[in-house]
Design an enzyme around this catalytic site. Sequence first.
Site, PDB file in Angstrom:
ATOM      1  N   THR A 122       0.834  -1.213   0.000  1.00  0.00           N
ATOM      2  CA  THR A 122       0.000   0.000   0.000  1.00  0.00           C
ATOM      3  C   THR A 122       0.866   1.258   0.000  1.00  0.00           C
ATOM      4  N   GLY A 155       2.812  -3.202   8.308  1.00  0.00           N
ATOM      5  CA  GLY A 155       3.007  -3.515   9.728  1.00  0.00           C
ATOM      6  C   GLY A 155       4.473  -3.781  10.021  1.00  0.00           C
ATOM      7  N   GLU A 204      -6.112  -5.904   4.134  1.00  0.00           N
ATOM      8  CA  GLU A 204      -6.216  -7.077   3.258  1.00  0.00           C
ATOM      9  C   GLU A 204      -7.403  -6.976   2.309  1.00  0.00           C
TER      10      GLU A 204
HETATM   11  C1  LIG Z   1       0.011 -17.336  10.015  1.00  0.00           C
HETATM   12  C2  LIG Z   1      -1.384 -17.308  10.638  1.00  0.00           C
HETATM   13  C3  LIG Z   1      -1.732 -16.108  11.366  1.00  0.00           C
HETATM   14  C4  LIG Z   1      -3.105 -16.081  11.907  1.00  0.00           C
HETATM   15  C5  LIG Z   1      -3.489 -14.763  12.305  1.00  0.00           C
HETATM   16  C6  LIG Z   1      -3.779 -13.788  11.249  1.00  0.00           C
HETATM   17  C7  LIG Z   1      -3.620 -12.432  11.733  1.00  0.00           C
HETATM   18  C8  LIG Z   1      -3.788 -11.450  10.643  1.00  0.00           C
HETATM   19  C9  LIG Z   1      -2.950 -10.256  10.910  1.00  0.00           C
HETATM   20  C10 LIG Z   1      -2.853  -9.533   9.682  1.00  0.00           C
HETATM   21  C11 LIG Z   1      -2.048  -8.293   9.800  1.00  0.00           C
HETATM   22  C12 LIG Z   1      -2.509  -7.228   8.872  1.00  0.00           C
HETATM   23  C13 LIG Z   1      -1.928  -7.376   7.520  1.00  0.00           C
HETATM   24  C14 LIG Z   1      -2.602  -6.423   6.606  1.00  0.00           C
HETATM   25  C15 LIG Z   1      -1.771  -6.432   5.356  1.00  0.00           C
HETATM   26  C16 LIG Z   1      -2.457  -5.713   4.219  1.00  0.00           C
HETATM   27  O1  LIG Z   1      -3.363  -5.048   4.261  1.00  0.00           O
HETATM   28  S1  LIG Z   1      -1.469  -5.940   2.767  1.00  0.00           S
HETATM   29  C17 LIG Z   1      -2.313  -5.055   1.533  1.00  0.00           C
HETATM   30  C18 LIG Z   1      -3.577  -5.731   1.111  1.00  0.00           C
HETATM   31  N1  LIG Z   1      -4.112  -5.048  -0.019  1.00  0.00           N
HETATM   32  C19 LIG Z   1      -5.204  -5.435  -0.624  1.00  0.00           C
HETATM   33  O2  LIG Z   1      -5.842  -6.399  -0.263  1.00  0.00           O
HETATM   34  C20 LIG Z   1      -5.529  -4.648  -1.858  1.00  0.00           C
HETATM   35  C21 LIG Z   1      -6.912  -4.845  -2.336  1.00  0.00           C
HETATM   36  N2  LIG Z   1      -6.920  -4.791  -3.787  1.00  0.00           N
HETATM   37  C22 LIG Z   1      -6.828  -5.910  -4.568  1.00  0.00           C
HETATM   38  O3  LIG Z   1      -6.727  -7.028  -4.081  1.00  0.00           O
HETATM   39  C23 LIG Z   1      -6.879  -5.763  -6.061  1.00  0.00           C
HETATM   40  O4  LIG Z   1      -6.261  -4.650  -6.505  1.00  0.00           O
HETATM   41  C24 LIG Z   1      -8.284  -5.813  -6.622  1.00  0.00           C
HETATM   42  C25 LIG Z   1      -9.266  -5.008  -5.808  1.00  0.00           C
HETATM   43  C26 LIG Z   1      -8.646  -7.274  -6.557  1.00  0.00           C
HETATM   44  C27 LIG Z   1      -8.364  -5.286  -8.033  1.00  0.00           C
HETATM   45  O5  LIG Z   1      -7.249  -5.717  -8.772  1.00  0.00           O
HETATM   46  P1  LIG Z   1      -7.198  -5.591 -10.362  1.00  0.00           P
HETATM   47  O6  LIG Z   1      -5.933  -6.140 -10.856  1.00  0.00           O
HETATM   48  O7  LIG Z   1      -7.567  -4.200 -10.713  1.00  0.00           O
HETATM   49  O8  LIG Z   1      -8.291  -6.618 -10.655  1.00  0.00           O
HETATM   50  P2  LIG Z   1      -9.603  -6.615 -11.503  1.00  0.00           P
HETATM   51  O9  LIG Z   1      -9.400  -5.910 -12.805  1.00  0.00           O
HETATM   52  O10 LIG Z   1     -10.757  -6.236 -10.645  1.00  0.00           O
HETATM   53  O11 LIG Z   1      -9.595  -8.168 -11.745  1.00  0.00           O
HETATM   54  C28 LIG Z   1      -8.662  -8.813 -12.568  1.00  0.00           C
HETATM   55  C29 LIG Z   1      -8.868 -10.302 -12.419  1.00  0.00           C
HETATM   56  O12 LIG Z   1      -8.090 -10.756 -11.339  1.00  0.00           O
HETATM   57  C30 LIG Z   1      -8.879 -11.577 -10.466  1.00  0.00           C
HETATM   58  N3  LIG Z   1      -8.297 -11.446  -9.147  1.00  0.00           N
HETATM   59  C31 LIG Z   1      -8.130 -10.328  -8.417  1.00  0.00           C
HETATM   60  N4  LIG Z   1      -7.520 -10.648  -7.276  1.00  0.00           N
HETATM   61  C32 LIG Z   1      -7.286 -11.968  -7.285  1.00  0.00           C
HETATM   62  C33 LIG Z   1      -6.679 -12.864  -6.355  1.00  0.00           C
HETATM   63  N5  LIG Z   1      -6.203 -12.476  -5.166  1.00  0.00           N
HETATM   64  N6  LIG Z   1      -6.610 -14.155  -6.709  1.00  0.00           N
HETATM   65  C34 LIG Z   1      -7.121 -14.585  -7.881  1.00  0.00           C
HETATM   66  N7  LIG Z   1      -7.703 -13.783  -8.772  1.00  0.00           N
HETATM   67  C35 LIG Z   1      -7.780 -12.489  -8.461  1.00  0.00           C
HETATM   68  C36 LIG Z   1     -10.261 -10.986 -10.627  1.00  0.00           C
HETATM   69  O13 LIG Z   1     -11.235 -11.926 -10.230  1.00  0.00           O
HETATM   70  C37 LIG Z   1     -10.299 -10.696 -12.100  1.00  0.00           C
HETATM   71  O14 LIG Z   1     -10.561 -11.894 -12.776  1.00  0.00           O
HETATM   72  P3  LIG Z   1     -11.358 -11.851 -14.176  1.00  0.00           P
HETATM   73  O15 LIG Z   1     -12.761 -11.398 -13.793  1.00  0.00           O
HETATM   74  O16 LIG Z   1     -10.701 -10.868 -15.068  1.00  0.00           O
HETATM   75  O17 LIG Z   1     -11.312 -13.261 -14.636  1.00  0.00           O
HETATM   76  C1  LIG Z   2      -4.285  -1.767  10.493  1.00  0.00           C
HETATM   77  C2  LIG Z   2      -3.848  -1.807   9.071  1.00  0.00           C
HETATM   78  C3  LIG Z   2      -2.758  -2.574   8.709  1.00  0.00           C
HETATM   79  C4  LIG Z   2      -2.316  -2.585   7.394  1.00  0.00           C
HETATM   80  N1  LIG Z   2      -1.211  -3.304   7.063  1.00  0.00           N
HETATM   81  C5  LIG Z   2      -0.719  -3.255   5.798  1.00  0.00           C
HETATM   82  C6  LIG Z   2       0.470  -3.959   5.441  1.00  0.00           C
HETATM   83  O1  LIG Z   2       1.077  -4.642   6.256  1.00  0.00           O
HETATM   84  N2  LIG Z   2       0.938  -3.841   4.184  1.00  0.00           N
HETATM   85  C7  LIG Z   2       0.293  -3.103   3.242  1.00  0.00           C
HETATM   86  O2  LIG Z   2       0.775  -3.041   2.106  1.00  0.00           O
HETATM   87  N3  LIG Z   2      -0.859  -2.468   3.532  1.00  0.00           N
HETATM   88  C8  LIG Z   2      -1.376  -2.510   4.784  1.00  0.00           C
HETATM   89  N4  LIG Z   2      -2.543  -1.856   5.095  1.00  0.00           N
HETATM   90  C9  LIG Z   2      -3.220  -1.084   4.050  1.00  0.00           C
HETATM   91  C10 LIG Z   2      -4.546  -1.700   3.636  1.00  0.00           C
HETATM   92  O3  LIG Z   2      -4.353  -2.869   2.922  1.00  0.00           O
HETATM   93  C11 LIG Z   2      -5.346  -0.671   2.829  1.00  0.00           C
HETATM   94  O4  LIG Z   2      -5.627   0.412   3.681  1.00  0.00           O
HETATM   95  C12 LIG Z   2      -6.605  -1.277   2.287  1.00  0.00           C
HETATM   96  O5  LIG Z   2      -6.326  -2.203   1.256  1.00  0.00           O
HETATM   97  C13 LIG Z   2      -7.605  -0.218   1.795  1.00  0.00           C
HETATM   98  O6  LIG Z   2      -7.054   0.592   0.828  1.00  0.00           O
HETATM   99  P1  LIG Z   2      -7.119   2.196   0.931  1.00  0.00           P
HETATM  100  O7  LIG Z   2      -6.611   2.573   2.269  1.00  0.00           O
HETATM  101  O8  LIG Z   2      -6.426   2.712  -0.266  1.00  0.00           O
HETATM  102  O9  LIG Z   2      -8.654   2.544   0.861  1.00  0.00           O
HETATM  103  P2  LIG Z   2      -9.404   3.287  -0.316  1.00  0.00           P
HETATM  104  O10 LIG Z   2      -9.423   2.409  -1.506  1.00  0.00           O
HETATM  105  O11 LIG Z   2      -8.880   4.667  -0.501  1.00  0.00           O
HETATM  106  O12 LIG Z   2     -10.850   3.329   0.300  1.00  0.00           O
HETATM  107  C14 LIG Z   2     -11.598   4.538   0.578  1.00  0.00           C
HETATM  108  C15 LIG Z   2     -13.048   4.321   0.105  1.00  0.00           C
HETATM  109  O13 LIG Z   2     -13.061   4.265  -1.315  1.00  0.00           O
HETATM  110  C16 LIG Z   2     -13.844   3.177  -1.733  1.00  0.00           C
HETATM  111  N5  LIG Z   2     -13.343   2.688  -3.031  1.00  0.00           N
HETATM  112  C17 LIG Z   2     -12.067   2.637  -3.483  1.00  0.00           C
HETATM  113  N6  LIG Z   2     -12.015   2.057  -4.697  1.00  0.00           N
HETATM  114  C18 LIG Z   2     -13.268   1.720  -5.020  1.00  0.00           C
HETATM  115  C19 LIG Z   2     -13.864   1.046  -6.122  1.00  0.00           C
HETATM  116  N7  LIG Z   2     -13.153   0.592  -7.142  1.00  0.00           N
HETATM  117  N8  LIG Z   2     -15.202   0.853  -6.111  1.00  0.00           N
HETATM  118  C20 LIG Z   2     -15.953   1.276  -5.074  1.00  0.00           C
HETATM  119  N9  LIG Z   2     -15.442   1.894  -3.989  1.00  0.00           N
HETATM  120  C21 LIG Z   2     -14.120   2.122  -3.955  1.00  0.00           C
HETATM  121  C22 LIG Z   2     -13.681   2.137  -0.633  1.00  0.00           C
HETATM  122  O14 LIG Z   2     -14.757   1.197  -0.633  1.00  0.00           O
HETATM  123  C23 LIG Z   2     -13.682   3.020   0.615  1.00  0.00           C
HETATM  124  O15 LIG Z   2     -15.011   3.241   1.005  1.00  0.00           O
HETATM  125  C24 LIG Z   2      -3.006  -1.835   6.405  1.00  0.00           C
HETATM  126  C25 LIG Z   2      -4.131  -1.075   6.779  1.00  0.00           C
HETATM  127  C26 LIG Z   2      -4.547  -1.054   8.087  1.00  0.00           C
HETATM  128  C27 LIG Z   2      -5.745  -0.230   8.453  1.00  0.00           C
END
Ligand SMILES: CCCCCCCCCCCCCCCC(=O)SCCNC(=O)CCNC(=O)[C@H](O)C(C)(C)COP(=O)(O)OP(=O)(O)OC[C@H]1O[C@@H](n2cnc3c(N)ncnc32)[C@H](O)[C@@H]1OP(=O)(O)O
Ligand SMILES: Cc1cc2nc3c(=O)[nH]c(=O)nc-3n(C[C@H](O)[C@H](O)[C@H](O)COP(=O)(O)OP(=O)(O)OC[C@H]3O[C@@H](n4cnc5c(N)ncnc54)[C@H](O)[C@@H]3O)c2cc1C
Length: 673
Positions: free
Chosen positions: A155, A194, A439
């Site tokens: 991010t 993180g 996530e």
């Molecule tokens: C060890 C145990 C511990 C237990 C305890 C746990 C504790 C737990 C602590 C955690 C600690 C916090 C950790 C936070 C860490 C973050 O937050 S890391 C950052 C995470 N960031 C996100 O999740 C970002 C969210 N955004 C996205 O995933 C993607 O950009 C989006 C929203 C899927 C859109 O991507 P895009 O490339 O623009 O995709 P789009 O054009 O919508 O789709 C392209 C194609 O890819 C496919 N696609 C997209 N994503 C995927 C995927 N992931 N896979 C497969 N296909 C996919 C779509 O279905 C689509 O397929 P088609 O319809 O074309 O066939």
């Molecule tokens: C506690 C915490 C830990 C994190 N840890 C990590 C980490 O370890 N590594 C890392 O890389 N990231 C991390 N992140 C980042 C996190 O993954 C992002 O904040 C998250 O994916 C949301 O993205 P954003 O902040 O850009 O939100 P935005 O996308 O800016 O969201 C703002 C608003 O816009 C809307 N929006 C955006 N795009 C669209 C769309 N296409 N259609 C409709 N609505 C839309 C959303 O629904 C939301 O309401 C962490 C975040 C938090 C809060």
Amino acid sequence: MPIKLKGEVNPDLNNERKKCSFNVEEMARWYHGGEKKLAEKRQRETLFLDDPDLQDDIPTSYMSHKEIYEYGVGKACKIFTKIRALQEEGKGGVDNFMAILGGMLGSGVLKEGNPMAVHFVMFLPTILGQGTTEQQVEWLGRAWSMNILGTYAQTELGHGTFIRGLETTATYDPKTEEFILNSPTITSYKWWPGGLGHTSNYAIVVAQLYTKGQCHGIHPFIVQLRDEETWAPIKGKSVEIGEIGPKLGMKGVNNGFLGFDNVRIPRKNMLMKNAKVLEDGTYIKAPSSVLTYGTMMFVRVVIIRDMANYLSKAVTIATRYSAVRRQSPIDPAKPEVQVIDHVTQQYKVFPNIAKVIIFQLTADYIWNLYNQVTSELDKGQLERLPELHAISCCLKAVITQDASNGVEQLRMACGGHGYMEASNLPNTYGMVTAACTYEGENTILLLQTARYLMKSWSQALVGDALVPTVEYLRDAIKKRSNKWDPSITGIIKALQLVAANKIRLAYEHVENRKKLGYSHEDATNLSSIELAQSADAHCRAFLVQSAYEMTRDLESTVSTSLATVLRQFIELYAVETCMKYIGDLFRFSGLTEDGVQELQQRLEDLLTKIRPNAVGFVDGFDIPDKILSSALGAYDGNVYERLFLEAKKSPLNQDPIPKAFELHMKPFMRSNL
Ligand SMILES: CCCCCCCCCCCCCCCC(=O)SCCNC(=O)CCNC(=O)[C@H](O)C(C)(C)COP(=O)(O)OP(=O)(O)OC[C@H]1O[C@@H](n2cnc3c(N)ncnc32)[C@H](O)[C@@H]1OP(=O)(O)O
Ligand SMILES: Cc1cc2nc3c(=O)[nH]c(=O)nc-3n(C[C@H](O)[C@H](O)[C@H](O)COP(=O)(O)OP(=O)(O)OC[C@H]3O[C@@H](n4cnc5c(N)ncnc54)[C@H](O)[C@@H]3O)c2cc1C
């Protein structure tokens, strides 16, 4: 009067436990996956929770921002020293890591979050999932033994959701066989990872890959951020690094920012299991571009169990407290009742107990599916990846949202005392609500599932085969009317009809808008409220169906007395879901007014049936007091004594006359005499 903890259990709680109709130990065995797993869990908990080195002297609530960080890092080091020792004794294994990083034991020993969690949850899994064998050999050993500490830096300040829009660049220089990393704008700074602030010396950096003058989209790179000896940020062509400041919760996680100014890394630091860059800069595409997203899918899957853990803690606290707390007589001529006897209180608490069971069952389901699909991916079979992506996205969204709403509802169910940090409900809320955003922000994930559902609907329309999670669409397409059937299988069918019709309407509205001349993308955006709601409805039907199917043979695995109570909770979940979606059921499932009245009656009957078993049931989650960490939820129910003892820890109470009196109040109060 000096306040001391009584050595006895609160009599109301004692009575509740006597009323329980099933064996609590059997429940604990069932819930934790059998006798062996339960024994291992208890052993692990004793080992960590009774360790004198891991006890807390001062609650983190009274610490400064900096102190919370230092305390968190110190404790994390002690925790992982113990884990290392266990590994050396051959007692390692995934379960230890899951436990120590997650919302049960992990949050018991480190309430404000672990600043090294992302090392295990994302840094290591990315190397495992996206590194070549050589890269794994080079990095995994040091990372496992924590000689290096990593984070996952994806991010940026400007982009978290739309990751194709990330701005960090990694430009290949064939002369030196290096990538040059740059942060060209303020919005390109990494922001959030993180442990990035001060706890990691390496990161997986997700950046736009440029080679031979062409951009090939985002790819993962291993980048060193700090010197291994001095911990100083890498100088020369440098990195700029720090932490992002205080947050709603997760106060110990040390989320950071990061910018690059011409930082060079060797070619071998691009993770190349999927896409590759050869020495001369030739780019070789991955079999599928979404393989880069694999780590996110893994975390979305493990979050499900984590939510069950946090909610089980909150609901144990609220259930025990509701049995101890007496307020307001029901019959004015009689004494005040336990608040758990007020039916509205039961309605706040018991459906959340039911959700814990449903989420726990779902966690098993999705973990098994994840393992099957990833083992297929290793053989180059990608067919089931879209289904796993679709179901894991909506489950992550719905379950984190429900857990977060649940914890907040349970906090309010504990009245004023629930608002105290000593209840541990505010901190729990801070941990859980974060998961609605990280996530993948929840709306975005629902829209990902909806994208898949639209394709599935168009396949169903032409009679193509459908995968198991959407197979119900085939029947729904033929069905024009439905007769309301209140059995569980009838409810599942009704919820599937709701989902199918919402999917149909969203599909038709996208298509209609396209006929009016809108592009596919604009038509999709204009229909996105219905699209997100269709994914939500699909997920809710799935949750009831999978819980029902996973407990089909319950009577052959547990005693009748336990099976009866578990079935009551599953039924409560199904009935409560119906009551929440009553308008949709009226629209699409043939539900009638009589049917609604019957559902209401059933809901109330279930609350009455569950009432005598509620305390016993949450006891069966088997959560030690040190993990609950709550004055309201301890096993002995000595709520008021504990609240007092916690209040006595306030630094303000150490001195009967506050400094502020002489300094501010006295001169102020005398100034207008
Ligand atoms: C060890 C145990 C511990 C237990 C305890 C746990 C504790 C737990 C602590 C955690 C600690 C916090 C950790 C936070 C860490 C973050 O937050 S890391 C950052 C995470 N960031 C996100 O999740 C970002 C969210 N955004 C996205 O995933 C993607 O950009 C989006 C929203 C899927 C859109 O991507 P895009 O490339 O623009 O995709 P789009 O054009 O919508 O789709 C392209 C194609 O890819 C496919 N696609 C997209 N994503 C995927 C995927 N992931 N896979 C497969 N296909 C996919 C779509 O279905 C689509 O397929 P088609 O319809 O074309 O066939
Ligand atoms: C506690 C915490 C830990 C994190 N840890 C990590 C980490 O370890 N590594 C890392 O890389 N990231 C991390 N992140 C980042 C996190 O993954 C992002 O904040 C998250 O994916 C949301 O993205 P954003 O902040 O850009 O939100 P935005 O996308 O800016 O969201 C703002 C608003 O816009 C809307 N929006 C955006 N795009 C669209 C769309 N296409 N259609 C409709 N609505 C839309 C959303 O629904 C939301 O309401 C962490 C975040 C938090 C809060």
